[in-house]
Design an enzyme around this catalytic site. Structure first.
Site, PDB file in Angstrom:
ATOM      1  N   ASP A  15       0.739  -1.150  -0.088  1.00 31.58           N
ATOM      2  CA  ASP A  15       0.035  -0.107  -0.025  1.00 31.58           C
ATOM      3  C   ASP A  15       0.885   1.223   0.106  1.00 31.58           C
ATOM      4  OD1 ASP A  15      -2.196  -1.373   0.115  1.00 31.58           O
ATOM      5  OD2 ASP A  15      -2.538  -1.364   2.400  1.00 31.58           O
ATOM      6  N   ARG A  41      -2.049  -0.664  -8.480  1.00 31.62           N
ATOM      7  CA  ARG A  41      -3.227  -0.332  -8.007  1.00 31.62           C
ATOM      8  C   ARG A  41      -3.449   1.277  -8.282  1.00 31.62           C
ATOM      9  NH1 ARG A  41      -3.830  -1.386  -2.274  1.00 31.62           N
ATOM     10  NH2 ARG A  41      -4.573  -3.323  -2.690  1.00 31.62           N
TER      11      ARG A  41
END
Ligand code: FDA
Length: 320
Positions: free
Chosen positions: A131, A181
């Site tokens: 992330d 992402r």
């Protein structure tokens, strides 16, 4: 204006131990946390994943935790991952944060921990994604991800479209063949670093969809925004059935996710679990004023009722 002030207040509170104490001690918090977090134990996340996959959805597990300051706790985290990897079905997806592996302690600790986790993940054919956190951590994150790739790992990354340097970051991922992402970005950043406001951020995201869908490996369009999802479908169509997946957060627009799947678009649900839910939960409240309003209304109602009945917030009437 009020929305952005509220958003800022909740993001600031997400880093405050005093605010954490208050939020955690309210009995009203639990039902809202349960909306966004699958449970405290990995088995709770597995049960949620079973339900999601039965409905045609894919899953990414996320063991909540960030900003770790204790080296022993980081080493324990690596061991916990070993257990989760063994307990998850082969080929599962996991997301983690480098601050969970000691980014605020020292880079060599992260390097060592990420290597161990990549090796363990590969043993089970699992997929890992790192992330992206506050903008100040980006360069270190890219350096560590690149090094992990150099040693045979394959962690993906996240690009936050709100950042002014997002096009350069996406190009970095394309050049290094690192899975991406694309998200809007969940952290509070200064004007000099990031676009602010719904429309400028949406525009920045839109501008990245072309290169993401045309050039990146296994692109993930992570947004619940109808306008961006429609644009992604249209752009992907122009590139002729190029495979991409949509990603949603657990507890957000699941009906819509199922509809997308029925219409032929794969959707993966980011499914967090663990006891360290506080900062993640506060960022989810910050994202949507209605969530904040709902949460504050509950707390204020309870405070008002405590004031009129003379009871404290535990409802037992005793002074503490
Ligand atoms: P936006 O916030 O405009 O929401 C669009 C619509 O979705 C809203 O109108 C509402 O209907 C619904 N919605 C969105 N958020 C909601 C919420 N919390 N509660 C209820 N409804 C909501 N960020 C980051 O900085 N680093 C990261 O690594 C990641 N990782 C990540 C993974 C995945 C799979 C997702 C989906 C998101 C992230 N994010 C993230 C968070 C991301 O940056 C962003 O904050 C949220 O996705 C919200 O932005 P949207 O694109 O959904 O748009």
């Amino acid at each position: 204006m009020v929305d952005s002030a509220l958003r800022q207040a909740f993001i600031t509170a997400s880093r405050s131990p005093q605010a954490e104490k208050i939020v955690r001690s309210s009995p009203l918090t639990k039902p809202l946390v349960q909306r966004f977090v699958a449970g405290e134990a990995f088995m709770a996340a597995r049960a949620a994943a079973d339900r999601l996959t039965a409905n045609g959805l894919r899953v990414t597990y996320d063991h909540l935790g960030e900003a770790m300051t204790d080296e022993a706790a980081v080493r324990e985290m690596v061991q916990l991952y070993r257990g989760y990897f063994a307990a998850a079905p082969r080929g599962s997806h996991f997301s983690l944060k480098l601050s969970q592996l000691g980014l605020t302690i020292r880079e060599s600790l992260v390097r060592e921990s990420l290597d161990a986790i990549c090796t363990q993940a590969a043993e089970h054919d699992h997929h890992l994604r790192v992330d992206m956190e506050e903008s100040a951590t980006i360069d270190a994150t890219l350096r560590l991800v690149e090094e992990a790739h150099g040693r045979g790992g394959d962690p993906g990354i996240v690009v936050q479209a709100m950042l002014r340097r997002a096009p350069e970051l996406l190009q970095w991922a394309i050049d290094h063949d690192v899975r991406v992402r694309l998200v809007k970005g969940a952290y509070q950043e200064p004007e000099s670093v990031a676009y602010t406001g719904r429309e400028p951020i949406r525009h920045a995201y839109l501008a990245l969809l072309g290169p993401l869908l045309a050039k990146s490996r296994a692109p993930a369009v992570a947004t619940h925004d109808d306008v961006l999802l429609a644009a992604a479908a249209q752009i992907a169509g122009q590139f002729g059935n190029r495979s991409y997946e949509v990603q949603f957060l657990y507890g957000v627009r699941e009906d819509f996710a199922r509809q997308l799947v029925r219409d032929g678009t794969p959707v993966r649900i980011y499914t967090p679990f663990g006891t360290a839910w506080y900062p993640y939960f506060m960022r989810r409240l910050a994202e949507r004023p209605q969530n904040v309003g709902f949460f504050l209304r509950q707390v204020l109602d309870r405070a008002a009722s405590a004031a009129t009945t003379g009871r404290n917030s535990d409802g037992n009437g005793s002074a503490k």
